[in-house]
Design a protein around this motif. Structure first.
Motif, PDB file in Angstrom:
ATOM      1  N   GLU A  32      65.830  44.926  25.423  1.00  0.00           N
ATOM      2  CA  GLU A  32      65.813  43.464  25.376  1.00  0.00           C
ATOM      3  C   GLU A  32      65.786  42.957  23.935  1.00  0.00           C
ATOM      4  O   GLU A  32      66.523  42.018  23.585  1.00  0.00           O
ATOM      5  CB  GLU A  32      64.614  42.915  26.153  1.00  0.00           C
ATOM      6  N   PHE A  36      67.704  41.697  31.203  1.00  0.00           N
ATOM      7  CA  PHE A  36      66.363  41.173  30.951  1.00  0.00           C
ATOM      8  C   PHE A  36      65.491  41.208  32.198  1.00  0.00           C
ATOM      9  O   PHE A  36      65.854  40.657  33.238  1.00  0.00           O
ATOM     10  CB  PHE A  36      66.453  39.752  30.373  1.00  0.00           C
ATOM     11  N   GLY A  44      60.758  38.504  27.458  1.00  0.00           N
ATOM     12  CA  GLY A  44      62.141  38.678  27.026  1.00  0.00           C
ATOM     13  C   GLY A  44      63.046  37.595  27.587  1.00  0.00           C
ATOM     14  O   GLY A  44      63.875  37.020  26.873  1.00  0.00           O
ATOM     15  N   ARG A  45      62.877  37.299  28.869  1.00  0.00           N
ATOM     16  CA  ARG A  45      63.688  36.234  29.483  1.00  0.00           C
ATOM     17  C   ARG A  45      63.384  34.878  28.845  1.00  0.00           C
ATOM     18  O   ARG A  45      64.295  34.082  28.613  1.00  0.00           O
ATOM     19  CB  ARG A  45      63.438  36.170  30.990  1.00  0.00           C
TER      20      ARG A  45
END
Length: 174
Positions: free
Chosen positions: A124, A149, A154-155
């Motif tokens: 990621e 992701f 991370g998202r």
């Protein structure tokens, strides 16, 4: 004994001397990996492995170019682990950490069977940097969000940096 990640950063800067693009790339990946790992609550041992892997993840690029005339991910995954092992061993990183870091280096362009949060976060972090450096379009960002992701952090970082509706609005206005 916990290895000194900053000594590894120093060694990696020396290794990539004269290549500021590579140096700045791994420093950005390191910063994202460190931050995502902390916010996702990684245990300290795994966090250290993640940080070390982020620093050396692209160590095989120069050899790949020399041997194959290409820095394609498949070549990096072959050439990187021996280089990483030599550097990390020389710097006194414990053997178990060296082994896991080399495993991550050998798979950092392989997006299936990610067996650990350290692996997931490394990928990621690398994507967050690569999407910007490669000036990825909306479709590539959307595909990465869907396929790559998995962590909440991370998202969130992806969405804050590459808000798809905002990109569409900016293109429509321009």
């Amino acid at each position: 004994m916990k290895p000194d990640v900053f000594k590894v950063i120093d060694a990696m800067i020396a290794y990539d001397q004269g290549d500021p693009i590579r140096i700045q790339h791994f420093l950005k990946v390191y910063a994202f990996a460190q931050t995502i790992g902390r916010l996702e609550g990684l245990e300290e041992h795994q966090q250290t492995i993640l940080e070390l892997a982020a620093v050396v993840h692209d160590i095989g690029i120069h050899l790949s170019i020399q041997k194959y005339g290409s820095c394609a991910g498949k070549y990096q995954e072959v050439e990187g682990p021996p280089e990483a092992e030599e550097m990390l061993t020389r710097l006194g990183v414990p053997r178990d950490m060296v082994q896991r870091v080399c495993y991550l280096v050998s798979r950092h362009h392989t997006y299936t069977d990610m067996d650990g949060l350290d692996y997931q976060i490394l990928v990621e972090a690398d994507f967050l940097v690569n999407l910007l450096e490669e000036a990825a379009g909306e479709e590539a960002v959307a595909a990465a969000r869907e396929r790559i992701f998995r962590t909440k952090t991370g998202r969130r970082f992806l969405d804050m940096q590459f808000p798809l509706s905002r990109q569409k609005i900016c293109r429509d206005e321009g």
